[in-house]
Design an enzyme around this catalytic site. Structure first.
Site, PDB file in Angstrom:
ATOM      1  N   GLU A 126       0.651  -1.279   0.059  1.00  0.00           N
ATOM      2  CA  GLU A 126       0.078  -0.007   0.074  1.00  0.00           C
ATOM      3  C   GLU A 126       0.911   1.339  -0.218  1.00  0.00           C
ATOM      4  O   GLU A 126       1.774   1.274   0.844  1.00  0.00           O
ATOM      5  CB  GLU A 126      -0.766  -0.036   1.255  1.00  0.00           C
ATOM      6  N   GLY A 266       2.982   2.575  10.814  1.00  0.00           N
ATOM      7  CA  GLY A 266       2.513   1.734  11.958  1.00  0.00           C
ATOM      8  C   GLY A 266       2.279   0.442  11.726  1.00  0.00           C
ATOM      9  O   GLY A 266       2.902  -0.741  12.489  1.00  0.00           O
ATOM     10  N   HIS A 302      -7.001  -2.154  15.006  1.00  0.00           N
ATOM     11  CA  HIS A 302      -7.131  -1.570  13.869  1.00  0.00           C
ATOM     12  C   HIS A 302      -7.022  -2.546  12.480  1.00  0.00           C
ATOM     13  O   HIS A 302      -7.730  -2.516  11.620  1.00  0.00           O
ATOM     14  CB  HIS A 302      -6.298  -0.301  13.723  1.00  0.00           C
ATOM     15  N   GLU A 303      -5.832  -3.258  12.607  1.00  0.00           N
ATOM     16  CA  GLU A 303      -5.596  -3.761  11.420  1.00  0.00           C
ATOM     17  C   GLU A 303      -6.219  -4.589  11.102  1.00  0.00           C
ATOM     18  O   GLU A 303      -6.887  -5.212  10.087  1.00  0.00           O
ATOM     19  CB  GLU A 303      -3.944  -4.273  11.398  1.00  0.00           C
ATOM     20  N   HIS A 306      -9.629  -4.074   9.685  1.00  0.00           N
ATOM     21  CA  HIS A 306      -9.668  -3.616   8.140  1.00  0.00           C
ATOM     22  C   HIS A 306     -10.090  -5.118   7.414  1.00  0.00           C
ATOM     23  O   HIS A 306     -10.443  -4.779   6.250  1.00  0.00           O
ATOM     24  CB  HIS A 306      -8.166  -3.237   7.583  1.00  0.00           C
ATOM     25  N   GLU A 325      -9.986   3.941   5.974  1.00  0.00           N
ATOM     26  CA  GLU A 325      -9.244   4.532   7.372  1.00  0.00           C
ATOM     27  C   GLU A 325      -9.942   5.409   8.110  1.00  0.00           C
ATOM     28  O   GLU A 325      -9.677   5.014   9.512  1.00  0.00           O
ATOM     29  CB  GLU A 325      -8.019   5.289   6.805  1.00  0.00           C
TER      30      GLU A 325
HETATM   31  N1  TRP Z   1      -3.333   1.004   5.863  1.00  0.00           N
HETATM   32  C1  TRP Z   1      -2.305   0.985   6.884  1.00  0.00           C
HETATM   33  C2  TRP Z   1      -2.960   1.352   8.099  1.00  0.00           C
HETATM   34  O1  TRP Z   1      -3.440   0.624   8.683  1.00  0.00           O
HETATM   35  C3  TRP Z   1      -1.234   2.350   6.536  1.00  0.00           C
HETATM   36  C4  TRP Z   1       0.015   1.822   5.999  1.00  0.00           C
HETATM   37  C5  TRP Z   1       0.889   1.124   6.479  1.00  0.00           C
HETATM   38  C6  TRP Z   1       0.634   2.590   4.998  1.00  0.00           C
HETATM   39  N2  TRP Z   1       2.161   1.045   5.706  1.00  0.00           N
HETATM   40  C7  TRP Z   1       1.874   2.170   4.801  1.00  0.00           C
HETATM   41  C8  TRP Z   1       0.279   3.676   4.041  1.00  0.00           C
HETATM   42  C9  TRP Z   1       2.749   2.611   3.727  1.00  0.00           C
HETATM   43  C10 TRP Z   1       1.154   4.158   3.122  1.00  0.00           C
HETATM   44  C11 TRP Z   1       2.598   3.672   3.032  1.00  0.00           C
HETATM   45  O2  TRP Z   1      -3.517   2.392   8.170  1.00  0.00           O
HETATM   46 ZN    ZN Z   2      -5.572   1.673   8.416  1.00  0.00          ZN
END
Ligand code: TRP
Ligand code: ZN
Length: 887
Positions: A126, A266, A302-303, A306, A325
């Protein structure tokens, strides 16, 4: 790196892909510098696409080995290799594409795509990292089923993981192991993950509500095997909570989490295989603070959340990022509120919003919760998309109520499972499920900026009426000169003289109207000016407005100091009690700043000290809430409350209040500290609400005592630091010593480093405490630490702990009048940009509000930004942040 001007991507130009992918078969032959990737995908032209539509694939930094269509090689005459694209002409309506590429994971310092962290292969896809692995339509509206083969040396890489379930595993005569993973759920490329390395497994299991058993597997570097218990417990809580709160069950047989030390953010919610920054997994009482434990619980949840809000239902395009998000942060906040003190967790949410999102909304990179343009999407993982996005979902929940919200969510899951959708689709599900018109509410997704709401009240004792008039304004933001009024839910109560809330009857309202006579109501502002007239109030009530912070606005209640003091002591909404204390403290600090400017002597107002004393001496109060109420607003939020930021004024006034409280309340603070410490003595550490509250209040007492610098306080800080059995207490002591002269601070830092040099997350704290300490040589000390063998520009946590913390949280050092802090940050941004553009771009943050400082500082900050701009090759990431800051 780009040499020509990066281009802007527009939401208005969204077009669906001409070809969809149903399945992709990926094979990785792992090698640190030359990993070979073979991608075999089934493509089909979409109905409505032209027969001669070219196949457009994304790809960046790849060495292309070969391309085949249906087994036949495709020559260079049939494709164009553009900077980040491969365009193939003359493809049939349906075909199998095979692309072979070669990549260099060990040389990947951007930590995007496939890279190595301490020798562990891992991916971060991502938002647009998959294109650094193979040529593919790397966009979330292309959802495919993945089958992944990993080939590697089992001696070096005993663990080899990808999404889904393992379906084959064999070691060949060549000694290489081939393991095949299959993920039955179609997903966009950004959710792909691969991990391989020498990892220890911490395993548990969870039985879902329908009775299925899920294997929970946590993989960490072997030296961290003793720091997994809290993350695992958090994961189990999250699975259980989503079943009851949202009716959502986990859908695979295995849920895996891998912790790595080098990670840009994170954590990442890859389907069935989350990859985490080790900061959000590893915890032991002696290495992690209460705040770390809380962060782990929140991020693990949180994860996990998702899996439904993000993975099963994903985003059509990256403009819709808040669809997953904002919603997932709100779910995380609900989860935390259900497991910790709800009031304290709400206070934390609001602190984060005010410290990070309000400044963003008021600055040069202000953007709506759903942006309509971007240059680099990585720059849009912002507090606006995350935290304000969560506030938008919270407002929806407040406006329509819990039952309607649940109906809306149920319809959303049922209608869109397996799809890539938009924010409109989300709101439409709630509107349809409840037969509502949410058209005006949608403005929260589209208009940037923080609404300002002011309140006028008028009491008529003869008529027994109380008028409350709200006026909202929304200032222009870049690209949005004119705004429409927002729909603002204001949770409200009217408090009577004895402290009890009074029935709220509106004029012209039938007695059986839904909220008539309730002790708390949701007042909905939908115009620029909205007036409410309440009846049967012979005595003037004190209004308690925006309870629980029911909308992300700046509210000016124009309350008298006396009303604030009354609400601090009597409001039955704990959030608003805290809010009254904050507002009061901000007023006191503003008045002190004015006194400093006018050269008047500084005096701490007696009434303020008395309110403070009442709060610390009231044994009936929850220690955690006392600690929150007595924590002064941070420098960043204080800066936000001033149109022209007075660097010296804020620091001096805030320090003065801290010192005066510490000095004048020394006996009370010592008594309270000793009592809290005694309550804790001999108890094993537990991350449990009451104990967390006691530790946080004890550390706050110590901080005030430390600010005053008296011997009794410093002795206690030294003792706490030296004898603590958990990191929360040890750090509480160290933070006090850090602000003392070198004879006191240096031995503590040396002892701390010596004890913890082999624990990277603790070494991060060691850097951070020094980077944020208030000392006259702050920058020189940071420069010395940059040379320390433990410092590395390659590790994002280290960069954040030293450079990021200094720039964001050491205003005296960073904004030093000679401008060296600015030059330092500009140098570091340039140096980092060549390695890791995402991290470099984040460091531009402290420069963004340069226009709010005095002329001299403005000039120096602008010069620093212009110097970055003048570099020949800048990443899109840094280019976008710097150009927008200067615009
Ligand atoms: N989707 C991740 C979250 O839980 C965010 C994320 C993790 C991310 N690594 C990244 C976004 C690297 C951009 C680049 O919020
Ligand atoms: Zn997220």
């Amino acid at each position: 790196m780009k040499t020509d001007l990066p281009k802007t991507i527009l939401l208005a130009e969204y077009a669906p892909p001409a070809y969809q992918v149903s399945t992709i078969d990926l094979e990785f032959r792992l090698d640190p510098h030359a990993t070979r990737v073979t991608a075999t995908s089934r493509f089909d032209r979409m109905a409505g696409a032209a027969a001669d539509a070219p196949l457009v694939l994304d790809g960046a930094g790849l060495r292309l080995v070969s391309i085949m269509i249906d087994g036949a090689p495709v020559g260079p005459d049939r494709y164009d290799q553009q900077e980040e694209r491969l365009v193939i002409r003359g493809v049939p309506a349906g075909f199998v594409l095979t692309v072979i590429t070669e990549i260099d994971p060990a040389g990947n310092t951007a930590l995007e795509g496939l890279y190595q962290s301490n020798g562990i292969f891992c991916t971060q896809c991502e938002a647009e990292g998959f294109r650094k692995i193979t040529y593919f339509p790397d966009r979330p509206d292309v959802m495919a089923r993945y089958r992944t083969t990993i080939i590697g040396d089992p001696v070096v890489l005993p663990v080899m993981l990808s999404n889904g379930n393992p379906v084959a595993d064999e070691t060949g005569p060549d000694g290489l192991r081939r393991i095949v993973w299959e993920d039955p759920f179609p997903k966009p490329s950004y959710l792909f993950a691969l991990v391989a390395g020498d990892l220890a497994l911490h395993e548990d299991s969870f039985t879902t509500i329908s009775g299925r058993s899920v294997a929970l597997r946590l993989y960490v570097e072997p030296r961290n095997a003793d720091k997994c218990a809290h993350a695992m417990a958090s994961l189990k809580k999250a699975l259980a909570w989503d079943e009851t709160a949202y009716g959502r069950e986990y859908d695979l047989d295995i849920y895996m989490i891998v912790a790595v030390d080098d990670f840009n953010m994170g954590a990442m919610e890859n389907k069935g295989l989350n990859v985490f920054n080790s900061k959000y997994i590893l915890a032991r009482p002696d290495t992690a603070t209460d705040a770390d434990y809380a962060g782990i619980e929140a991020v693990v949840a949180h994860e996990y959340f998702h899996n439904w809000t993000g993975n099963r239902i994903t985003c059509r395009d990256w403009f819709q990022l808040s669809l997953k998000e904002g919603l997932t942060v709100f779910r995380e906040q609900q989860f935390v509120a259900d497991h910790q003190s709800a009031a304290v967790s709400r206070i934390h949410d609001v602190r984060v919003l005010r410290a990070a999102q309000f400044p963003e909304d008021a600055g040069p990179t202000a953007h709506p919760v759903r942006p309509d343009s971007y240059i680099e999407i990585s720059n849009f993982y912002t507090s606006t998309v995350y935290n304000k996005g969560a506030e938008v979902i919270r407002m929806l929940h407040t406006l329509i109520g819990e039952d309607a919200y649940r109906r809306g969510m149920d319809l959303y899951f049922q209608r869109h499972d397996g799809q890539a959708v938009t924010c409109e689709d989300f709101i439409r599900a709630h509107a349809d499920a409840n037969d509502l018109d949410l058209g005006d509410f949608f403005r929260w997704y589209v208009q940037a900026g923080t609404p300002e709401v002011s309140v006028d009240t008028r009491h008529d004792p003869d008529a027994g009426t109380f008028d409350v008039t709200f006026t909202q304004t929304l200032a222009p933001t870049p690209g949005q000169p004119v705004k429409q009024p927002m729909v603002v839910p204001v949770r409200a109560a009217l408090i009577g003289p004895d402290g009890a809330p009074l029935p709220m009857m509106l004029a012209n309202e039938p007695a059986d109207a839904p909220q008539a006579g309730a002790l708390e109501r949701v007042l909905v502002l939908s115009d620029r000016v909205t007036r409410f007239t309440f009846m049967q109030l012979p005595e003037r009530p004190v209004p308690s407005l925006l309870r629980g912070f029911s909308a992300p606005v700046k509210l000016d209640t124009r309350a008298e100091d006396a009303d604030l003091a009354f609400l601090m002591g009597h409001d039955d909404d704990p959030f608003n009690r805290w809010e009254a204390a904050q507002t009061y403290a901000i007023r006191v600090i503003h008045r002190l700043i004015a006194d400093i400017g006018a050269g008047r002597p500084l005096v701490l107002p007696l009434e303020f000290r008395e309110a403070f004393t009442r709060t610390i001496t009231d044994d009936a109060l929850d220690p955690a809430l006392v600690a929150e109420a007595l924590t002064l607003p941070g420098e960043s939020y204080l800066a936000e409350t001033m149109s022209r930021i007075d660097v010296e004024g804020i620091t001096t006034a805030r320090q003065f209040v801290r010192r005066e409280i510490g000095r004048s309340l020394e006996p009370q603070l010592i008594a309270l500290f000793d009592r809290l410490e005694a309550a804790e003595a001999g108890q094993p550490y537990a991350f449990e609400t009451a104990a967390v509250g006691r530790r946080s209040l004890a550390n706050l007492c110590l901080a005030y005592l430390g600010a005053a610098g008296g011997a009794a306080g410093l002795e206690r800080a030294e003792r706490r630091f030296a004898t603590a059995t958990n990191m929360t207490d040890a750090l509480g002591g160290l933070l006090v010593l850090a602000d003392q002269p070198g004879e006191l601070s240096q031995p503590a830092f040396d002892a701390f480093y010596d004890r913890w040099k082999d624990e990277p997350l603790v070494v991060d704290k060691w850097f951070m405490v020094q980077a944020t300490a208030s000392r006259p040589d702050a920058l020189d000390h940071v420069l010395t630490l940059m040379e320390h063998p433990a410092f590395s520009m390659r590790n994002p946590n280290r960069v954040r702990s030293l450079i990021g913390a200094f720039a964001a949280s050491n205003p005296q050092g960073f904004h030093a009048a000679d401008g060296r802090g600015y030059e330092f940050l500009a140098d570091q941004i340039v140096a980092l940009d060549a390695m890791n553009p995402q991290i470099a771009a984040r460091l531009v943050g402290p420069f963004k509000r340069w226009r709010r400082y005095d002329d001299r500082r403005q000039g120096m900050m602008r010069a620093a930004l212009e110097r970055i701009m003048s570099r020949k090759s800048l990443s899109r990431d840094v280019y976008e942040m710097v150009t927008k800051s200067l615009a």
